[in-house]
Design a protein around this motif. Structure first.
Motif, PDB file in Angstrom:
ATOM      1  N   VAL A 119       0.839  -1.197   0.000  1.00 53.87           N
ATOM      2  CA  VAL A 119       0.000   0.000   0.000  1.00 53.87           C
ATOM      3  C   VAL A 119       0.876   1.250   0.000  1.00 53.87           C
ATOM      4  CG1 VAL A 119      -1.617   1.346   1.400  1.00 53.87           C
ATOM      5  CG2 VAL A 119      -2.016  -1.083   1.029  1.00 53.87           C
ATOM      6  N   GLY A 120       1.938   1.239   0.767  1.00 52.26           N
ATOM      7  CA  GLY A 120       2.863   2.371   0.798  1.00 52.26           C
ATOM      8  C   GLY A 120       3.517   2.610  -0.549  1.00 52.26           C
ATOM      9  N   PHE A 179       2.301   1.778  -3.530  1.00 50.99           N
ATOM     10  CA  PHE A 179       1.297   2.311  -4.444  1.00 50.99           C
ATOM     11  C   PHE A 179       0.978   3.771  -4.137  1.00 50.99           C
ATOM     12  CE2 PHE A 179      -0.031  -2.254  -5.018  1.00 50.99           C
ATOM     13  CZ  PHE A 179       0.449  -2.339  -6.311  1.00 50.99           C
ATOM     14  N   ALA A 180       0.925   4.135  -2.866  1.00 50.60           N
ATOM     15  CA  ALA A 180       0.648   5.523  -2.495  1.00 50.60           C
ATOM     16  C   ALA A 180       1.760   6.444  -2.975  1.00 50.60           C
ATOM     17  CB  ALA A 180       0.468   5.633  -0.978  1.00 50.60           C
ATOM     18  N   VAL A 181       2.990   6.039  -2.773  1.00 51.17           N
ATOM     19  CA  VAL A 181       4.122   6.863  -3.208  1.00 51.17           C
ATOM     20  C   VAL A 181       4.172   6.939  -4.734  1.00 51.17           C
ATOM     21  CG1 VAL A 181       6.643   6.978  -3.241  1.00 51.17           C
ATOM     22  CG2 VAL A 181       5.448   6.521  -1.112  1.00 51.17           C
ATOM     23  N   SER A 193       1.658   6.832  -6.833  1.00 49.73           N
ATOM     24  CA  SER A 193       0.572   7.638  -7.381  1.00 49.73           C
ATOM     25  C   SER A 193       0.630   9.096  -6.921  1.00 49.73           C
ATOM     26  CB  SER A 193      -0.778   7.038  -7.012  1.00 49.73           C
ATOM     27  OG  SER A 193      -0.957   7.092  -5.609  1.00 49.73           O
ATOM     28  N   LEU A 194       1.505   9.433  -6.026  1.00 51.61           N
ATOM     29  CA  LEU A 194       1.591  10.794  -5.501  1.00 51.61           C
ATOM     30  C   LEU A 194       1.845  11.845  -6.580  1.00 51.61           C
ATOM     31  CD1 LEU A 194       1.432  12.388  -2.884  1.00 51.61           C
ATOM     32  CD2 LEU A 194       3.891  12.100  -2.634  1.00 51.61           C
ATOM     33  N   GLY A 231      -1.443  12.359  -8.498  1.00 50.39           N
ATOM     34  CA  GLY A 231      -2.442  13.010  -7.650  1.00 50.39           C
ATOM     35  C   GLY A 231      -2.148  14.490  -7.473  1.00 50.39           C
TER      36      GLY A 231
END
Length: 176
Positions: free
Chosen positions: A41-42, A44-46, A48-49, A52
């Protein structure tokens, strides 16, 4: 001591458990699984930052103005009232249409019907934009559909008049 030795089954005689290796039995337990999922999850979050951030800047109007996307469409003297000019904007693969409505009033729209991407034409006699594929009609003032199956307006192109010429400066985002 004799009872204990009687209960031990030699490996060669044990047909059910001799192939189980208990030293690495639990390679991925619940805690390890949760750590792996949190790490994924981390990542993917980084990843897509950046996208976004770009989307947020665009939606909030904080993006820098794109004056480099300026395109001269035509000279004002070349277009009569009620006439239209075809051009391509923002790329050479995006057809567009400029219509002179009044003396100092112009509208430009992308030339693809939002229903099925058929070309849209200017009907000078009826003063409306027509899609011949399914008889769609659009208002020349707003680009909104007034007849036929299209439900969305034509994307409007921002215009700038300067030095006797008309320039395209950008495409207005859809308003919901």
């Amino acid at each position: 001591m004799e009872n204990k030795q009687k209960m031990i089954v030699p490996k060669q005689d044990d047909n059910y458990t001799h192939n189980i290796h208990r030293d690495n039995e639990r390679k991925l337990d619940r805690r390890g699984f949760m750590k792996t999922m949190a790490g994924a999850v981390g990542v993917f979050a980084v990843a897509s930052l950046p996208w976004g951030t770009l989307a947020a800047r665009e939606l909030l109007g904080l993006a820098p103005k794109q004056e480099d996307n300026l395109l001269k469409i035509a000279d004002i003297a070349q277009i009569g009232i009620g006439e239209a000019v075809n051009f391509t904007y923002p790329s050479k693969h995006d057809p567009a249409l400029l219509v002179r409505i009044g003396k100092d009033e112009y509208r430009a729209y992308q030339n693809s019907c939002p229903h099925l991407k058929c070309p849209v034409f200017w009907n000078k006699e009826q003063q409306e934009l027509l899609c011949p594929c399914h008889h769609g009609k659009f208002s020349v003032i707003t680009g909104d559909p007034i007849a036929g199956p299209p439900k969305r307006a034509l994307p409007e192109i921002k215009l700038k008049i300067e030095g006797g010429a008309i320039y395209a400066t950008g495409v207005k985002p859809y308003e919901i």
